[in-house]
Design an enzyme around this catalytic site. Structure first.
Site, PDB file in Angstrom:
ATOM      1  N   HIS A 104      -4.011 -11.255   0.643  1.00  0.00           N
ATOM      2  CA  HIS A 104      -3.382 -11.657   1.904  1.00  0.00           C
ATOM      3  C   HIS A 104      -2.731 -10.466   2.567  1.00  0.00           C
ATOM      4  O   HIS A 104      -2.232  -9.551   1.897  1.00  0.00           O
ATOM      5  CB  HIS A 104      -2.354 -12.779   1.695  1.00  0.00           C
ATOM      6  CG  HIS A 104      -1.316 -12.460   0.670  1.00  0.00           C
ATOM      7  ND1 HIS A 104      -1.532 -12.595  -0.685  1.00  0.00           N
ATOM      8  CD2 HIS A 104      -0.032 -12.002   0.793  1.00  0.00           C
ATOM      9  CE1 HIS A 104      -0.443 -12.241  -1.339  1.00  0.00           C
ATOM     10  NE2 HIS A 104       0.477 -11.864  -0.467  1.00  0.00           N
ATOM     11  N   HIS A 106       0.290  -9.587   5.281  1.00  0.00           N
ATOM     12  CA  HIS A 106       1.459 -10.051   6.021  1.00  0.00           C
ATOM     13  C   HIS A 106       1.373  -9.460   7.431  1.00  0.00           C
ATOM     14  O   HIS A 106       1.129  -8.250   7.577  1.00  0.00           O
ATOM     15  CB  HIS A 106       2.744  -9.530   5.377  1.00  0.00           C
ATOM     16  CG  HIS A 106       2.979 -10.053   3.984  1.00  0.00           C
ATOM     17  ND1 HIS A 106       3.809 -11.113   3.724  1.00  0.00           N
ATOM     18  CD2 HIS A 106       2.487  -9.661   2.787  1.00  0.00           C
ATOM     19  CE1 HIS A 106       3.833 -11.342   2.419  1.00  0.00           C
ATOM     20  NE2 HIS A 106       3.038 -10.472   1.825  1.00  0.00           N
TER      21      HIS A 106
HETATM   22  P1  5GP Z   1       3.218 -11.234  -1.903  1.00  0.00           P
HETATM   23  O1  5GP Z   1       2.202 -11.717  -2.927  1.00  0.00           O
HETATM   24  O2  5GP Z   1       2.568 -10.558  -0.744  1.00  0.00           O
HETATM   25  O3  5GP Z   1       4.298 -10.392  -2.515  1.00  0.00           O
HETATM   26  O4  5GP Z   1       4.005 -12.491  -1.369  1.00  0.00           O
HETATM   27  C1  5GP Z   1       3.440 -13.760  -1.190  1.00  0.00           C
HETATM   28  C2  5GP Z   1       3.903 -14.356   0.112  1.00  0.00           C
HETATM   29  O5  5GP Z   1       3.447 -15.700   0.147  1.00  0.00           O
HETATM   30  C3  5GP Z   1       5.421 -14.399   0.306  1.00  0.00           C
HETATM   31  O6  5GP Z   1       5.750 -13.805   1.557  1.00  0.00           O
HETATM   32  C4  5GP Z   1       5.761 -15.882   0.281  1.00  0.00           C
HETATM   33  O7  5GP Z   1       6.805 -16.211   1.163  1.00  0.00           O
HETATM   34  C5  5GP Z   1       4.453 -16.522   0.668  1.00  0.00           C
HETATM   35  N1  5GP Z   1       4.259 -17.850   0.075  1.00  0.00           N
HETATM   36  C6  5GP Z   1       4.460 -18.179  -1.226  1.00  0.00           C
HETATM   37  N2  5GP Z   1       4.159 -19.480  -1.430  1.00  0.00           N
HETATM   38  C7  5GP Z   1       3.747 -19.972  -0.237  1.00  0.00           C
HETATM   39  C8  5GP Z   1       3.307 -21.265   0.189  1.00  0.00           C
HETATM   40  O8  5GP Z   1       3.219 -22.217  -0.573  1.00  0.00           O
HETATM   41  N3  5GP Z   1       2.966 -21.396   1.487  1.00  0.00           N
HETATM   42  C9  5GP Z   1       3.040 -20.346   2.370  1.00  0.00           C
HETATM   43  N4  5GP Z   1       2.673 -20.601   3.631  1.00  0.00           N
HETATM   44  N5  5GP Z   1       3.466 -19.130   2.011  1.00  0.00           N
HETATM   45  C10 5GP Z   1       3.817 -18.933   0.726  1.00  0.00           C
END
Ligand code: 5GP
Length: 143
Positions: A104, A106
Site C-alpha cells: 500500500h 499512503h
Molecule cells: P503501514 O503498514 O504502512 O505501516 O500502516 C498500515 C496503515 O493501514 C496504517 O496507516 C493504518 O492506519 C491503516 N489501517 C490499518 N487497519 C486498517 C483498516 O482496517 N482499515 C483502513 N482503512 N486502514 C487501516
C-alpha cells in the site's frame, strides 16, 4: 527473501468486501480508500488488487498501475483539501515500518506549517471518513 503473502491480511479482506472501507475509486488493478487512522485530513491508501506483500514481491505491471492511481488520487486529494503539498509513503517488512502486509501507498495532502500526526493514532469517525472520501471522489470526477 520476503515472507509469503497472507491472504487473510486486513486489506485483502477489504478487497474481498469482507470488511468495510471508505472507497475513493477502483479500476481493474488498483483500489483507493481512506486510512482509518489518518495522519492528516484526506489521508488515503492505494493498493493493488493482485496479491503482493510489498514492493519487494509486487509484479511490475501491477506496481505501474498502482502508481498511476497514486498520482490521480494525490492530485485530486490536493485539490479537494486545498493542500500545498503531498507526501507519498510506503513501508516494507516490519523493520521497514510495515504493519499491514498487502502493498500500500499512503497518499497524504500536506499543509504549510502542519506536521503529520504520529502513525497509529485514534480512529477517525466513519462520518468524517465518508465525507473525506466523497470530497476526493468529487475532485477526481472534475479532473
Ligand atoms: P503501514 O503498514 O504502512 O505501516 O500502516 C498500515 C496503515 O493501514 C496504517 O496507516 C493504518 O492506519 C491503516 N489501517 C490499518 N487497519 C486498517 C483498516 O482496517 N482499515 C483502513 N482503512 N486502514 C487501516
Amino acid at each position: 527473501m520476503t515472507a509469503a503473502y497472507d491472504p487473510n491480511n486486513i486489506f485483502a479482506k477489504i478487497l474481498r468486501g469482507e470488511i468495510p472501507s471508505h472507497k475513493i475509486c477502483e479500476d481493474d488493478e488498483s483500489f483507493a480508500f481512506m486510512d482509518i487512522m489518518p495522519r492528516g485530513p484526506g489521508h488515503s491508501l492505494v493498493i493493488p488488487k493482485k496479491p503482493a506483500r510489498n514492493i519487494l514481491d509486487v509484479d511490475p505491471t501491477s506496481l505501474a498501475a498502482v502508481m498511476r492511481t497514486v498520482q490521480k488520487v494525490g492530485r485530486a486529494a490536493m485539490k479537494a483539501f486545498d493542500a500545498q503539498g503531498l507526501t507519498v509513503q510506503q513501508f516494507n517488512e516490519v523493520e521497514g515500518g510495515q504493519v499491514v502486509f498487502h502493498l500500500h501507498f499512503h497518499v497524504m495532502p500536506r499543509f504549510a506549517g502542519i506536521a503529520l500526526k504520529p502513525p497509529a493514532g485514534p480512529m477517525e469517525s466513519p462520518e468524517v471518513l465518508a465525507e473525506n472520501a466523497a470530497r476526493i471522489k468529487a475532485a477526481l470526477e472534475k479532473s
